[in-house]
Each structure stands twice: as structure tokens, then as C-alpha cells.
Design a protein around this motif. Structure first.
Motif, short mmCIF file in Angstrom:
data_model
loop_
_atom_site.label_atom_id
_atom_site.label_comp_id
_atom_site.label_asym_id
_atom_site.label_seq_id
_atom_site.Cartn_x
_atom_site.Cartn_y
_atom_site.Cartn_z
N ARG A 121 -2.03 4.98 4.12
CA ARG A 121 -0.30 5.08 3.93
C ARG A 121 0.24 5.00 5.11
O ARG A 121 1.34 5.00 5.53
N SER B 10 4.47 4.07 -0.11
CA SER B 10 3.91 4.73 -1.31
C SER B 10 3.45 3.27 -2.39
O SER B 10 2.49 3.36 -2.98
N VAL C 231 2.97 -0.58 5.92
CA VAL C 231 2.53 0.54 6.28
C VAL C 231 2.96 1.02 7.88
O VAL C 231 3.20 0.10 8.56
#
Length: 140
Positions: A12, A91, A45
């Protein structure tokens, strides 16, 4: 593909460490930064980019450069400096991160079909014969 694969497996936030000293003060470090911006945006990301000679930066998940380490004189290459930023953690996953280059491959396939049709069409028109031909006159 490596970057995308890390994201698919759950990363992430990405950290990109690079030795760019051998490029010197050329456009190459800026081009590499631009490529990293695209990787951040297409995979959604954040990227922390660390280099030994400059353009160490923080890039948010939308590809915006949040900060670049600069020297006291404002230069970005071959400088010493420190930066600390809050890095957002993603997320979700983008369509590109999930499916990769499938969209591009589909478009290439469609282009090939259009080219095949354009190549085959003159033969189909010729086979209609003279009875189905239309005469066109162009005037200036």
C-alpha cells in the motif's frame, strides 16, 4: 510489471531507492521521477523516492509530487537535505493494478481488426462487379 505485482500482493506504499549519480546533472533524474509519478498514479499508491544524488521525493497516490529534497540554494540535484512527510496509505486497487495491460492489448486487437477490415474491403468491393458500382464526380 514488478511494481504492479507488489501492489497486487498487498503493498500500500512503495519505496523506490535509486543510484542516479552516474547520470550527472542531466534530464535523466527528472525522467525517472516522472516515471515514478506514473507508477504511483496507475497503481494508486504513495511512493517515497530516495536517491543518492537528488530528486528524493514524496509522491501521493494520485501522482502529485508532495515534496522534493532541496539544498539551501534551492537546487535539487547533488544536494544534501532531509524531508519528513505524512504518507497516505491506499486501501483500494485500480483497474490497471488488478488487470494490468489487458485494456491496451484489447485496443491493439481492435486496431488489428480494423486494419484487416480495411485491407480486405477493397477486394470485397471489386467482387461486387460493375452493376453495383457508383460513379463519383469531384468538382472544384
Amino acid at each position: 510489471d514488478h511494481f504492479r505485482e507488489f501492489v497486487r500482493r498487498g503493498a500500500r506504499i512503495m519505496i523506490s531507492a535509486s543510484n542516479e549519480a552516474w547520470f550527472g546533472e542531466t534530464a535523466a533524474p527528472y525522467q525517472l521521477l516522472a516515471m515514478t509519478v506514473f507508477r504511483a498514479a496507475e497503481n494508486r499508491v504513495a511512493v517515497v523516492r530516495v536517491t543518492n544524488t537528488g530528486l528524493s521525493s514524496f509522491i501521493d497516490p494520485f501522482g502529485r509530487i508532495v515534496d522534493i529534497v532541496k539544498g539551501e540554494d534551492g537546487r535539487e540535484l547533488f544536494v544534501e537535505g532531509v524531508s519528513a512527510q505524512t504518507v497516505p496509505v491506499s486501501s483500494g486497487m485500480t483497474v490497471y493494478a488488478r488487470y494490468g495491460d489487458v485494456f491496451a492489448l484489447v485496443l491493439i486487437g481492435l486496431c488489428l481488426l480494423v486494419l484487416l477490415y480495411a485491407w480486405a474491403r477493397p477486394y470485397a468491393v471489386r467482387s461486387l462487379g460493375r452493376d453495383n458500382a457508383t460513379e463519383v464526380v469531384l468538382c472544384r
